[in-house]
Design an enzyme around this catalytic site. Structure first.
Site, PDB file in Angstrom:
ATOM      1  N   HIS A 120      32.671 102.535  62.169  1.00 30.08           N
ATOM      2  CA  HIS A 120      32.506 103.752  61.373  1.00 30.08           C
ATOM      3  C   HIS A 120      33.837 104.167  60.746  1.00 30.08           C
ATOM      4  CE1 HIS A 120      28.368 104.137  62.488  1.00 30.08           C
ATOM      5  NE2 HIS A 120      28.704 103.924  63.750  1.00 30.08           N
ATOM      6  N   HIS A 133      36.335  97.457  52.176  1.00 28.34           N
ATOM      7  CA  HIS A 133      36.413  96.810  53.492  1.00 28.34           C
ATOM      8  C   HIS A 133      35.620  95.506  53.521  1.00 28.34           C
ATOM      9  CE1 HIS A 133      32.465  98.579  54.029  1.00 28.34           C
ATOM     10  NE2 HIS A 133      32.318  97.871  55.127  1.00 28.34           N
ATOM     11  N   GLY A 184      20.175 104.595  58.314  1.00 28.76           N
ATOM     12  CA  GLY A 184      21.382 104.050  58.931  1.00 28.76           C
ATOM     13  C   GLY A 184      22.548 104.957  58.608  1.00 28.76           C
ATOM     14  N   ASP A 190      37.078 103.384  53.967  1.00 26.13           N
ATOM     15  CA  ASP A 190      36.910 102.656  52.714  1.00 26.13           C
ATOM     16  C   ASP A 190      36.573 103.675  51.624  1.00 26.13           C
ATOM     17  OD1 ASP A 190      35.976 101.234  50.529  1.00 26.13           O
ATOM     18  OD2 ASP A 190      34.945  99.727  51.746  1.00 26.13           O
ATOM     19  N   GLU A 194      12.330 101.414  61.360  1.00 26.21           N
ATOM     20  CA  GLU A 194      11.021 100.759  61.355  1.00 26.21           C
ATOM     21  C   GLU A 194      10.020 101.477  62.248  1.00 26.21           C
ATOM     22  OE1 GLU A 194      13.946  99.412  61.492  1.00 26.21           O
ATOM     23  OE2 GLU A 194      13.998  97.419  60.602  1.00 26.21           O
ATOM     24  N   GLU A 248      23.565  90.262  57.799  1.00 28.61           N
ATOM     25  CA  GLU A 248      23.049  91.328  58.687  1.00 28.61           C
ATOM     26  C   GLU A 248      21.606  91.681  58.364  1.00 28.61           C
ATOM     27  OE1 GLU A 248      25.427  94.961  59.507  1.00 28.61           O
ATOM     28  OE2 GLU A 248      27.025  93.916  58.462  1.00 28.61           O
ATOM     29  N   ARG A 252      33.950 102.750  48.747  1.00 25.61           N
ATOM     30  CA  ARG A 252      32.582 102.805  49.238  1.00 25.61           C
ATOM     31  C   ARG A 252      32.112 104.247  49.392  1.00 25.61           C
ATOM     32  NH1 ARG A 252      30.987 104.515  54.209  1.00 25.61           N
ATOM     33  NH2 ARG A 252      29.050 103.680  55.073  1.00 25.61           N
ATOM     34  N   GLU A 285      23.358 102.690  52.949  1.00 20.56           N
ATOM     35  CA  GLU A 285      24.470 101.779  52.708  1.00 20.56           C
ATOM     36  C   GLU A 285      24.202 100.599  53.624  1.00 20.56           C
ATOM     37  OE1 GLU A 285      26.847  99.453  53.276  1.00 20.56           O
ATOM     38  OE2 GLU A 285      28.231 100.820  54.292  1.00 20.56           O
TER      39      GLU A 285
HETATM   40  N1  GJV Z   1      17.376 101.787  61.768  1.00 24.51           N
HETATM   41  C1  GJV Z   1      18.288 102.768  61.997  1.00 24.51           C
HETATM   42  N2  GJV Z   1      19.613 102.601  61.843  1.00 24.51           N
HETATM   43  C2  GJV Z   1      20.040 101.406  61.419  1.00 24.51           C
HETATM   44  C3  GJV Z   1      19.149 100.331  61.159  1.00 24.51           C
HETATM   45  C4  GJV Z   1      17.765 100.559  61.359  1.00 24.51           C
HETATM   46  N3  GJV Z   1      16.864  99.611  61.152  1.00 24.51           N
HETATM   47  N4  GJV Z   1      19.871  99.251  60.771  1.00 24.51           N
HETATM   48  C5  GJV Z   1      21.157  99.638  60.768  1.00 24.51           C
HETATM   49  N5  GJV Z   1      21.281 100.928  61.163  1.00 24.51           N
HETATM   50  N6  GJV Z   1      26.232  98.239  55.437  1.00 24.51           N
HETATM   51  N7  GJV Z   1      25.956  96.432  56.779  1.00 24.51           N
HETATM   52  C6  GJV Z   1      22.518 101.707  61.288  1.00 24.51           C
HETATM   53  C7  GJV Z   1      23.601 101.097  62.174  1.00 24.51           C
HETATM   54  O1  GJV Z   1      23.467 101.496  63.523  1.00 24.51           O
HETATM   55  C8  GJV Z   1      24.870 101.625  61.550  1.00 24.51           C
HETATM   56  O2  GJV Z   1      25.235 102.879  62.034  1.00 24.51           O
HETATM   57  C9  GJV Z   1      24.504 101.711  60.087  1.00 24.51           C
HETATM   58  O3  GJV Z   1      23.098 101.732  59.996  1.00 24.51           O
HETATM   59  C10 GJV Z   1      25.032 100.486  59.367  1.00 24.51           C
HETATM   60  C11 GJV Z   1      25.579 100.854  58.058  1.00 24.51           C
HETATM   61  C12 GJV Z   1      26.600  99.867  57.553  1.00 24.51           C
HETATM   62  N8  GJV Z   1      26.220  98.480  57.666  1.00 24.51           N
HETATM   63  C13 GJV Z   1      26.128  97.710  56.587  1.00 24.51           C
END
Ligand code: GJV
Length: 415
Positions: free
Chosen positions: A93, A350, A126, A99, A178, A201, A102, A192
């Site tokens: 975080h 980042h 998220g 960043d 979900e 991911e 972003r 994001e």
């Molecule tokens: N449901 C809830 N939170 C989520 C999910 C989901 N399906 N998938 C990811 N997160 N840009 N690659 C949350 C995760 O725990 C994190 O705090 C954030 O979303 C990722 C955001 C940045 N990642 C990315």
């Protein structure tokens, strides 16, 4: 968000099954029987691996082992425990919030749409520490923001919302998007979700599922579209550091290690590469474009793109560099879109860029062409992983037409 995945993977032992008996000679070799399950910790050479059997550890001959089929019934193919576990701590975080490009891009989207967001229902999928939801509450007047976060960070996010006086507008919901039940459909779905090379991911899947379930007819997706950009590039210092190094260290010929170096350093893509504009051998080109309104979950299994570059700078073609751009459309028809570009001509983010090294560099001249295809193939088992297959042709403009160099390489990210 996955700068350390590579290291993690290398420290993860792999399971192998012994094909026949082996009685180890000397104290550093391990004896085993056919059918034994060994954990291989390291592969220091092609012939001898460092392995463990029932607590004993030693060298084993690689040819006596075969890889066990991956048993996914035991492990979660989404690796959610590890994934959400890592988002339950501050490290990622902090990296995302620090960043500026972003975070400011999302702030700008909300600011420039603040009038249109009035009385709208927003879902922030998220939300992490809740920054986007807080921007919404501070800069506009939505009727409600559902801030959905699966990791344990949600507990703190709730405190942050309260601390900043936004709890009348922002509702933090802890859980996977979900499985989330909302009291109503939403007008705007903001997230994001972008990973390295855009898709790594595969958080985008959660966003698409939420879109189909919770976005009202005519609602808005932020980002609204995404593109992956590719450029053939020179990577002198990385090549020198990992490969040319073995040519003459301390006046000695270490070139027999070069095949090993190629295997070790060039098999996987290099995340966190910062390409300089001068290392781009041609004008970068978008190879994949995703429309967040029409993209389907099943489309993610295999995404194909094409490229045709005209070399504008003579040099050494070491590989390809990729990055992404996302667009946020305006809520007002005709309003200006906001862009977040993670390429070399924008402020570094980042995510940086992703470098794919060829096994052998190719000299290229102005006027040569580099054309080919890219395929992002999602791992059928490990759902957050994918491979990137690159196929290219280099056609020289100065030499005979039969001087066409062709190559193909498949890069795992990370499985
Ligand atoms: N449901 C809830 N939170 C989520 C999910 C989901 N399906 N998938 C990811 N997160 N840009 N690659 C949350 C995760 O725990 C994190 O705090 C954030 O979303 C990722 C955001 C940045 N990642 C990315």
């Amino acid at each position: 968000m996955q700068t350390e995945k590579e290291d993690e993977e290398e420290t993860n032992p792999e399971q192998f099954i012994a094909l026949s008996d082996f009685s180890g000679g000397g104290s550093d070799q391990l004896s085993f029987h056919k059918g034994d399950r060994l954990l291989v910790h390291a592969k220091p050479s092609a012939e001898w691996w460092w392995a463990e059997l029932q607590g004993d550890i030693g060298y084993v001959p690689a040819t006596y082992l075969h890889q066990e089929e991956e048993d996914t019934s035991l492990e979660d193919p989404w690796q959610d425990e590890e994934y959400f576990g890592s988002y339950g701590t501050l490290r990622l975080h902090l990296e995302m919030l620090s960043d500026k490009s972003r975070t400011e891009a999302y702030r700008q989207v909300i600011l420039s749409n603040s009038a249109s967001l009035r009385n709208k229902v927003v879902m922030d999928l998220g939300c992490g520490t809740g920054i986007i939801s807080l921007f919404c509450a501070q800069l506009s007047q939505p009727s409600v923001v559902y801030a959905v976060e699966a990791s344990s960070m949600a507990l703190y996010t709730r405190q942050l919302v309260k601390q900043n006086g936004c709890d009348a507008v922002v509702t933090v919901l802890q859980g996977r998007a979900e499985e989330m039940e909302l009291p109503e459909q939403v007008d705007v779905l903001v997230s994001e979700w972008m990973g390295n090379c855009l898709l790594f991911e595969f958080m985008v899947e959660s966003v698409l599922l939420a879109r189909d379930r919770w976005l009202r007819e005519g609602g808005v997706m932020w980002p609204s579209s995404a593109a992956l950009t590719l450029v053939p590039c020179q990577a002198d210092s990385y090549y020198a550091e990992k490969m040319a190094f073995w040519e003459r260290p301390y006046g000695l010929d270490f070139t027999p290690l070069q095949p090993l170096a190629q295997q070790e350093f060039f098999t996987k893509p290099k995340f966190s590469h910062l390409i300089e504009p001068k290392d781009c051998l041609a004008t970068p080109s978008d190879v994949i474009c995703l429309d967040m309104y029409t993209l389907q979950v099943q489309d993610l299994e295999e995404i194909k793109g094409q490229f045709h570059f005209c070399v504008e700078r003579s040099g050494v073609f070491h590989g390809f560099t990729a990055w992404f751009t996302v667009h946020f459309e305006s809520l007002k028809t005709g309003g200006a879109a906001v862009e977040l570009n993670t390429g070399p001509n924008s402020e570094p983010t980042h995510w940086k860029q992703t470098l794919f090294m060829l096994d052998r560099p190719v000299s290229v001249c102005v006027g040569d062409s580099i054309s080919g295809t890219i395929v992002l193939r999602r791992n059928p088992v490990w759902r957050r992983h994918m491979t990137v297959a690159l196929h290219w042709n280099v056609n020289s403009s100065t030499e005979e037409t039969d001087n066409c160099k062709v190559g193909t390489k498949i890069f795992p990210m990370w499985r």
